[in-house]
Design a protein around this motif. Structure first.
Motif, PDB file in Angstrom:
ATOM      1  N   PRO A 152      30.990  23.531   4.588  1.00  0.00           N
ATOM      2  CA  PRO A 152      31.121  24.838   4.691  1.00  0.00           C
ATOM      3  C   PRO A 152      31.714  25.423   3.338  1.00  0.00           C
ATOM      4  N   GLU A 153      30.966  26.171   2.834  1.00  0.00           N
ATOM      5  CA  GLU A 153      31.383  26.931   1.539  1.00  0.00           C
ATOM      6  C   GLU A 153      30.882  28.135   1.201  1.00  0.00           C
ATOM      7  N   ASP A 154      31.892  29.003   0.697  1.00  0.00           N
ATOM      8  CA  ASP A 154      31.684  30.245   0.487  1.00  0.00           C
ATOM      9  C   ASP A 154      31.160  31.169   1.453  1.00  0.00           C
ATOM     10  N   GLY A 155      31.602  31.088   2.689  1.00  0.00           N
ATOM     11  CA  GLY A 155      31.171  31.503   3.802  1.00  0.00           C
ATOM     12  C   GLY A 155      29.985  31.199   4.756  1.00  0.00           C
ATOM     13  N   SER A 156      29.459  30.045   3.985  1.00  0.00           N
ATOM     14  CA  SER A 156      28.110  29.569   4.520  1.00  0.00           C
ATOM     15  C   SER A 156      28.285  28.190   5.084  1.00  0.00           C
ATOM     16  N   LEU A 157      27.447  27.458   6.173  1.00  0.00           N
ATOM     17  CA  LEU A 157      27.402  26.122   6.422  1.00  0.00           C
ATOM     18  C   LEU A 157      26.255  25.921   5.910  1.00  0.00           C
ATOM     19  N   LEU A 158      26.391  25.076   4.722  1.00  0.00           N
ATOM     20  CA  LEU A 158      25.240  24.237   4.133  1.00  0.00           C
ATOM     21  C   LEU A 158      24.860  22.883   4.628  1.00  0.00           C
ATOM     22  N   LEU A 159      23.614  23.129   5.029  1.00  0.00           N
ATOM     23  CA  LEU A 159      22.932  21.901   5.856  1.00  0.00           C
ATOM     24  C   LEU A 159      22.064  21.193   5.004  1.00  0.00           C
ATOM     25  N   GLU A 160      22.043  20.081   4.472  1.00  0.00           N
ATOM     26  CA  GLU A 160      21.134  19.398   3.844  1.00  0.00           C
ATOM     27  C   GLU A 160      19.669  19.348   4.762  1.00  0.00           C
ATOM     28  N   PHE A 177      19.716  23.642  12.739  1.00  0.00           N
ATOM     29  CA  PHE A 177      20.010  24.634  12.079  1.00  0.00           C
ATOM     30  C   PHE A 177      19.847  25.879  12.965  1.00  0.00           C
ATOM     31  N   SER A 178      19.254  26.051  13.870  1.00  0.00           N
ATOM     32  CA  SER A 178      18.882  27.235  14.973  1.00  0.00           C
ATOM     33  C   SER A 178      20.202  27.082  15.888  1.00  0.00           C
ATOM     34  N   ASN A 216      26.810  30.985   9.712  1.00  0.00           N
ATOM     35  CA  ASN A 216      25.896  31.500   8.613  1.00  0.00           C
ATOM     36  C   ASN A 216      25.094  30.131   7.686  1.00  0.00           C
ATOM     37  N   VAL A 217      24.158  29.547   8.373  1.00  0.00           N
ATOM     38  CA  VAL A 217      23.652  28.355   7.996  1.00  0.00           C
ATOM     39  C   VAL A 217      22.755  28.513   6.873  1.00  0.00           C
ATOM     40  N   ALA A 218      22.521  27.717   5.742  1.00  0.00           N
ATOM     41  CA  ALA A 218      21.919  27.801   4.773  1.00  0.00           C
ATOM     42  C   ALA A 218      21.562  26.365   4.089  1.00  0.00           C
ATOM     43  N   PRO A 270      21.583  23.916   0.818  1.00  0.00           N
ATOM     44  CA  PRO A 270      22.243  23.855  -0.404  1.00  0.00           C
ATOM     45  C   PRO A 270      21.358  23.793  -1.524  1.00  0.00           C
ATOM     46  N   GLU A 271      21.539  24.345  -2.725  1.00  0.00           N
ATOM     47  CA  GLU A 271      20.709  24.043  -3.732  1.00  0.00           C
ATOM     48  C   GLU A 271      20.605  22.618  -4.215  1.00  0.00           C
ATOM     49  N   THR A 272      21.677  21.694  -4.226  1.00  0.00           N
ATOM     50  CA  THR A 272      21.585  20.457  -4.628  1.00  0.00           C
ATOM     51  C   THR A 272      22.139  19.617  -3.436  1.00  0.00           C
ATOM     52  N   PRO A 273      21.930  18.360  -3.253  1.00  0.00           N
ATOM     53  CA  PRO A 273      22.685  17.662  -2.040  1.00  0.00           C
ATOM     54  C   PRO A 273      24.102  17.475  -2.259  1.00  0.00           C
ATOM     55  N   HIS A 274      24.735  17.143  -1.213  1.00  0.00           N
ATOM     56  CA  HIS A 274      26.171  17.091  -1.228  1.00  0.00           C
ATOM     57  C   HIS A 274      26.627  15.738  -1.762  1.00  0.00           C
ATOM     58  N   GLY A 275      27.015  15.807  -2.831  1.00  0.00           N
ATOM     59  CA  GLY A 275      27.750  14.536  -3.393  1.00  0.00           C
ATOM     60  C   GLY A 275      26.805  13.258  -3.420  1.00  0.00           C
ATOM     61  N   GLY A 276      27.366  12.277  -3.554  1.00  0.00           N
ATOM     62  CA  GLY A 276      26.816  10.961  -3.570  1.00  0.00           C
ATOM     63  C   GLY A 276      27.895   9.825  -3.506  1.00  0.00           C
ATOM     64  N   GLY A 277      27.605   8.607  -2.891  1.00  0.00           N
ATOM     65  CA  GLY A 277      28.580   7.573  -2.538  1.00  0.00           C
ATOM     66  C   GLY A 277      28.308   6.169  -2.851  1.00  0.00           C
TER      67      GLY A 277
END
Length: 526
Positions: A463-471, A479-480, A488-490, A492-499
């Protein structure tokens, strides 16, 4: 066992030693140091400093680090805080007086004193087996001769090139452009700095010509940094903080990192039963999203320089987690959770090393935003972090910017203990996502029985800046389904991190390594 007809990675297995990093050259360097008689600390230092050349948008000697260390033959964990402080003359009230609401991330006001070099020197002296010069030699050679730019690094470099200012453009661009994949990046100025550190230790960085180059650059930009600020930089040892999830003890670095938020989020989720049948479905994603909102809100309210915290026990209490869990509606998203920290970024490096004596190290090393502040010293090209953007300008807040304080950090190393034994050094990079990423990784292991590689590979949400960002790894019906719940699903422009992770299998006498596909790196053993 994974389906070999589908894309994915197998865990890497070895018996003697292993490193997992976000760049293969760094992983190879660490393994070579282990083969040459170094221990996990020597290998971690060598790989980390090299990553500053391989991934300069993510890290460098102008940044900070945190470390968790398991000594050989023991199951205690030592924490080392290698984060720097605001210059002594810094005053949040002065920025408020200029009408600022937050610390500008691409300004000299966001530059805190680099702490990583001091930490590397201290680690080497206290725990290393080789001379520091031997650990730094691979990075010196790479900085002098150049390293080919990897694919993910080139992608990030291109996106962040406009952040670079003044002399930084000369040091980190090629003919005014970000280097493309396969082009060689050289940093001869940093090679010289590292040679001086190899000869003189921390004095080669925090005193003399190198420190003078850094101070002059920052003063010319309007900073209040002084030679005394650099000379006084000192890392500090501490004890990790801990929580429990599903029979595993989660060990996190204490504040000023956000490890307490990871423990709080895990404690919140302990009040729910995650669905067993669908690890990446609507219900689990919704519950994790809501727990993340509450844990990060608590982080922004309470976490700061450890000398200024008063509510850490409150954050770590299972009672607090139960009270927050009661706020979660399984059918509706929370909308009234505030967020005080808006400095969003995706860059950092994390590495894990285990040697043949089962000394284990989790090290995270960062300049915060991509290319940090975008400011670099003139002569040596040291790119300064912008960790000061992690301060708040809210008057009276424990994390308010003021001289000599350490800001709230997003970067957090971690380990897991089971039945009293350390079984896994691990970490997940990705700025604000990191605490959430730790919990996603742990729940993948505990609730869904995944191996470390599968646990890293699975799709992520945040959850970031009012949206739930799903890879994009999530199915379209997820998503639906989340939209139907009110998110508010969207994408992300880039993937969430790395590990990165290494599991210590005491029964079979092997190490099982994992490295995130979201980066260029790998796990390597011998």
């Amino acid at each position: 066992m994974r389906d070999f007809q589908l894309s994915g990675r197998s865990p890497v297995i070895s018996a003697n030693g292993m490193c997992a990093t976000s760049h293969p050259l760094a992983a190879r360097t660490a393994v070579r140091i282990l083969e040459d008689g170094g221990n996990a600390v020597d290998a971690a230092i060598g790989a980390a400093v090299l990553l500053g050349i391989c991934e300069p948008q993510s890290t460098g000697i102008g940044g900070d680090c945190f470390v968790l260390l398991k000594p050989p033959g023991e199951d205690r964990i030592v924490a080392l805080n290698g984060s720097g402080r605001a210059p002594a003359a810094a005053k949040g009230c002065e920025l408020r007086g200029q009408g600022m609401l937050t610390v500008p991330s691409e300004s000299v006001h966001a530059v805190t004193i680099p702490g990583a070099v001091d930490a590397f020197c201290q680690l080497s002296a206290d725990w290393g087996r080789l001379e520091l010069a031997a650990c730094l030699a691979p990075a010196i050679e790479a900085a002098e001769e150049g390293v080919p730019v990897a694919e993910r690094v080139a992608f990030d470099w291109q996106r962040a090139a406009d952040r670079l200012q003044g002399d930084a453009r000369e040091h980190y661009l090629m003919n005014g452009q970000a280097p493309r994949q396969g082009m060689k990046f050289r940093a001869p100025g940093q090679a010289e700095v590292l040679r001086r550190v190899a000869r003189a230790g921390r004095a080669g960085f925090y005193e003399g010509e190198v420190a003078e180059d850094m101070v002059n650059c920052l003063r010319e930009q309007g900073g209040c940094h002084s030679p005394d600020d650099f000379a006084a930089t000192a890392c500090s040892y501490d004890r990790p903080i801990s929580g429990e999830y599903g029979g595993y003890e989660i060990l996190e670095h204490p504040p000023n990192g956000q490890g307490a938020a990871a423990i709080l989020m895990a404690n919140i989720l302990s009040n729910f039963k995650l669905p067993k049948s669908n690890p990446f479905g609507v219900r689990r994603t919704h519950l994790e999203c809501e727990a993340a909102k509450l844990a990060l809100d608590a982080r922004d309210r309470f976490l700061a320089d450890p000398d200024h915290i008063t509510r850490l026990k409150h954050m770590l209490s299972p009672k607090t987690a139960a009270e927050l869990a009661a706020l979660i509606d399984p059918h509706n998203p929370l909308t009234a959770v505030s967020r005080a920290a808006d400095a969003l970024h995706r860059e950092t490096v994390l590495l894990v090393v285990v040697d043949r004596d089962l000394m284990a190290v989790t090290m995270i090393y960062s300049i915060f935003s991509s290319f940090g502040s975008g400011i670099a010293s003139s002569k040596f090209g040291i790119n300064f972090q912008n960790r000061g953007a992690g301060f708040t300008l809210a008057e009276g807040h424990p994390n308010e910017l003021n001289g000599g304080k350490r800001p709230l950090h997003t970067i957090i190393p971690a380990m897991l203990r089971h039945n009293g034994r350390v079984v896994m050094p691990f970490g997940v990079m990705g700025g604000q996502y990191q605490a959430v990423g730790h919990v996603r990784f742990i729940t993948n292991l505990v609730d869904y029985g995944m191996n470390p590689q599968s646990a890293l590979d699975g799709p992520r949400s945040f959850p970031e800046d009012g949206s739930l960002l799903l890879e994009r790894g999530y199915r379209r019906e997820v998503f639906s389904g989340l939209r139907e719940l009110g998110h508010n699903v969207a994408e992300p422009e880039t993937p969430h991190g790395g590990g990165q992770a290494i599991r210590i299998d005491y029964g079979r006498g092997i190490l099982e390594g994992a490295s995130d596909h979201r980066k260029d790196g790998c796990a390597l053993g011998y």
